[in-house]
Design a protein around this motif. Sequence first.
Motif, PDB file in Angstrom:
ATOM      1  N   LEU A 144      38.708  31.847 117.298  1.00 29.38           N
ATOM      2  CA  LEU A 144      40.152  31.700 117.183  1.00 29.38           C
ATOM      3  C   LEU A 144      40.722  33.076 116.849  1.00 29.38           C
ATOM      4  CD1 LEU A 144      42.645  29.890 117.296  1.00 29.38           C
ATOM      5  CD2 LEU A 144      42.337  29.473 114.845  1.00 29.38           C
ATOM      6  N   ILE A 145      41.633  33.547 117.696  1.00 24.55           N
ATOM      7  CA  ILE A 145      42.218  34.875 117.586  1.00 24.55           C
ATOM      8  C   ILE A 145      43.701  34.736 117.232  1.00 24.55           C
ATOM      9  CG2 ILE A 145      42.799  36.973 118.862  1.00 24.55           C
ATOM     10  CD1 ILE A 145      40.403  36.185 120.759  1.00 24.55           C
ATOM     11  N   TYR A 146      44.130  35.522 116.260  1.00 21.54           N
ATOM     12  CA  TYR A 146      45.559  35.612 115.935  1.00 21.54           C
ATOM     13  C   TYR A 146      46.007  37.002 116.343  1.00 21.54           C
ATOM     14  CZ  TYR A 146      49.781  36.064 112.979  1.00 21.54           C
ATOM     15  OH  TYR A 146      51.054  36.285 112.507  1.00 21.54           O
ATOM     16  N   SER A 147      47.016  37.075 117.206  1.00 23.48           N
ATOM     17  CA  SER A 147      47.481  38.351 117.710  1.00 23.48           C
ATOM     18  C   SER A 147      48.986  38.325 117.899  1.00 23.48           C
ATOM     19  CB  SER A 147      46.817  38.645 119.059  1.00 23.48           C
ATOM     20  OG  SER A 147      47.306  39.848 119.593  1.00 23.48           O
ATOM     21  N   MET A 148      49.618  39.413 117.498  1.00 24.07           N
ATOM     22  CA  MET A 148      51.050  39.571 117.734  1.00 24.07           C
ATOM     23  C   MET A 148      51.406  41.050 117.704  1.00 24.07           C
ATOM     24  SD  MET A 148      53.047  36.452 115.890  1.00 24.07           S
ATOM     25  CE  MET A 148      54.504  36.871 116.835  1.00 24.07           C
ATOM     26  N   ILE A 149      52.571  41.343 118.238  1.00 25.14           N
ATOM     27  CA  ILE A 149      53.162  42.656 118.066  1.00 25.14           C
ATOM     28  C   ILE A 149      53.753  42.678 116.660  1.00 25.14           C
ATOM     29  CG2 ILE A 149      54.986  44.214 118.871  1.00 25.14           C
ATOM     30  CD1 ILE A 149      54.566  42.827 121.660  1.00 25.14           C
ATOM     31  N   LYS A 178      37.237  24.441 118.466  1.00 24.44           N
ATOM     32  CA  LYS A 178      36.472  25.687 118.497  1.00 24.44           C
ATOM     33  C   LYS A 178      34.994  25.424 118.746  1.00 24.44           C
ATOM     34  CE  LYS A 178      36.879  28.710 115.231  1.00 24.44           C
ATOM     35  NZ  LYS A 178      37.047  29.396 113.940  1.00 24.44           N
ATOM     36  N   SER A 179      34.445  24.428 118.083  1.00 23.52           N
ATOM     37  CA  SER A 179      33.004  24.183 118.184  1.00 23.52           C
ATOM     38  C   SER A 179      32.598  23.566 119.519  1.00 23.52           C
ATOM     39  CB  SER A 179      32.529  23.303 117.027  1.00 23.52           C
ATOM     40  OG  SER A 179      32.999  21.984 117.175  1.00 23.52           O
ATOM     41  N   GLU A 180      33.530  22.917 120.189  1.00 28.81           N
ATOM     42  CA  GLU A 180      33.209  22.213 121.429  1.00 28.81           C
ATOM     43  C   GLU A 180      33.504  23.019 122.682  1.00 28.81           C
ATOM     44  OE1 GLU A 180      35.470  18.612 121.042  1.00 28.81           O
ATOM     45  OE2 GLU A 180      34.125  17.788 119.508  1.00 28.81           O
ATOM     46  N   THR A 181      33.928  24.268 122.525  1.00 31.94           N
ATOM     47  CA  THR A 181      34.292  25.057 123.698  1.00 31.94           C
ATOM     48  C   THR A 181      33.451  26.323 123.786  1.00 31.94           C
ATOM     49  OG1 THR A 181      36.139  26.042 124.893  1.00 31.94           O
ATOM     50  CG2 THR A 181      36.117  26.354 122.509  1.00 31.94           C
ATOM     51  N   ASP A 182      33.386  26.866 124.985  1.00 28.98           N
ATOM     52  CA  ASP A 182      32.671  28.127 125.175  1.00 28.98           C
ATOM     53  C   ASP A 182      33.643  29.269 125.466  1.00 28.98           C
ATOM     54  OD1 ASP A 182      33.471  27.316 127.677  1.00 28.98           O
ATOM     55  OD2 ASP A 182      31.530  27.603 128.632  1.00 28.98           O
ATOM     56  N   HIS A 183      34.929  29.021 125.275  1.00 31.65           N
ATOM     57  CA  HIS A 183      35.928  30.076 125.481  1.00 31.65           C
ATOM     58  C   HIS A 183      36.720  30.322 124.201  1.00 31.65           C
ATOM     59  CE1 HIS A 183      38.161  26.321 126.393  1.00 31.65           C
ATOM     60  NE2 HIS A 183      39.102  26.929 125.708  1.00 31.65           N
ATOM     61  N   ILE A 205      45.124  30.518 109.001  1.00 27.08           N
ATOM     62  CA  ILE A 205      44.520  31.473 108.067  1.00 27.08           C
ATOM     63  C   ILE A 205      44.161  30.756 106.768  1.00 27.08           C
ATOM     64  CG2 ILE A 205      44.963  33.517 106.651  1.00 27.08           C
ATOM     65  CD1 ILE A 205      46.740  34.521 109.037  1.00 27.08           C
ATOM     66  N   ALA A 206      45.077  29.955 106.243  1.00 26.19           N
ATOM     67  CA  ALA A 206      44.831  29.225 104.990  1.00 26.19           C
ATOM     68  C   ALA A 206      43.641  28.289 105.112  1.00 26.19           C
ATOM     69  CB  ALA A 206      46.081  28.444 104.582  1.00 26.19           C
ATOM     70  N   ALA A 207      43.414  27.753 106.314  1.00 26.88           N
ATOM     71  CA  ALA A 207      42.300  26.838 106.545  1.00 26.88           C
ATOM     72  C   ALA A 207      40.995  27.573 106.862  1.00 26.88           C
ATOM     73  CB  ALA A 207      42.640  25.871 107.682  1.00 26.88           C
ATOM     74  N   GLU A 257      39.314  36.430 114.404  1.00 24.51           N
ATOM     75  CA  GLU A 257      39.708  37.801 114.714  1.00 24.51           C
ATOM     76  C   GLU A 257      41.220  37.945 114.625  1.00 24.51           C
ATOM     77  OE1 GLU A 257      36.153  39.215 117.743  1.00 24.51           O
ATOM     78  OE2 GLU A 257      38.223  39.247 118.459  1.00 24.51           O
ATOM     79  N   TYR A 258      41.640  39.168 114.272  1.00 25.98           N
ATOM     80  CA  TYR A 258      43.051  39.529 114.184  1.00 25.98           C
ATOM     81  C   TYR A 258      43.282  40.711 115.113  1.00 25.98           C
ATOM     82  CZ  TYR A 258      42.861  36.641 110.026  1.00 25.98           C
ATOM     83  OH  TYR A 258      42.681  35.584 109.165  1.00 25.98           O
ATOM     84  N   HIS A 259      44.195  40.555 116.061  1.00 30.00           N
ATOM     85  CA  HIS A 259      44.532  41.618 117.000  1.00 30.00           C
ATOM     86  C   HIS A 259      45.982  42.015 116.737  1.00 30.00           C
ATOM     87  CE1 HIS A 259      41.182  40.719 120.095  1.00 30.00           C
ATOM     88  NE2 HIS A 259      40.941  39.994 119.016  1.00 30.00           N
TER      89      HIS A 259
END
Length: 185
Positions: A4-9, A114-119, A133-135, A140-142
Amino acid sequence: MGKLIYSMITSLDGYAEAAEGDLGVGAEVEEVHTFIGDLFRPVRTFLYGRQMYETMVFWETAHEDPDAPPHIVQYARDWQAADKVVYSTTLESPSSERTRIERTFDPDAVRRLKSETDHDLSVDGPNLAAQAIAAGLVDEYHLFTTSSVVGGGKRFFPDGVRLDLELVDQRAFDSGLVYTRYRTR
């Protein structure tokens, strides 16, 4: 298992949304947009709050603009091919294909996804990301940091959170934007 990726400008002072105006320049150039498109092409599921979804649904039809450059058309096609989950108590129906609405954010459901996927998956928007984030769900953080200080708004990282991160990638662009990628330790 997907990440799980968190990304923002973000602004230089850490805001993902400015209280007034925009976050500054740097992300709108083709080089940056192409980089973002290439980076997020492997993401096959986007998790959105209503506001972020309403911003991103632009990509459902962006490819139809006859003047759209190839990098915009490619990003639109990639976005359309991905699944979207929108967390909203007010949205009646989705405005895009491959989209479902959930009324509440359920960390256990996201953990299963997340656990059931390969992407990879992406959580977008500071409010929804704060819940992930709290959970402890974000892997990753982009950050795409502009050279502007905006003085207020919604922060990229929520208040009261402590994270120890490992820098795994970085890149500076001629536009002044700086990309950094961090992994949760």
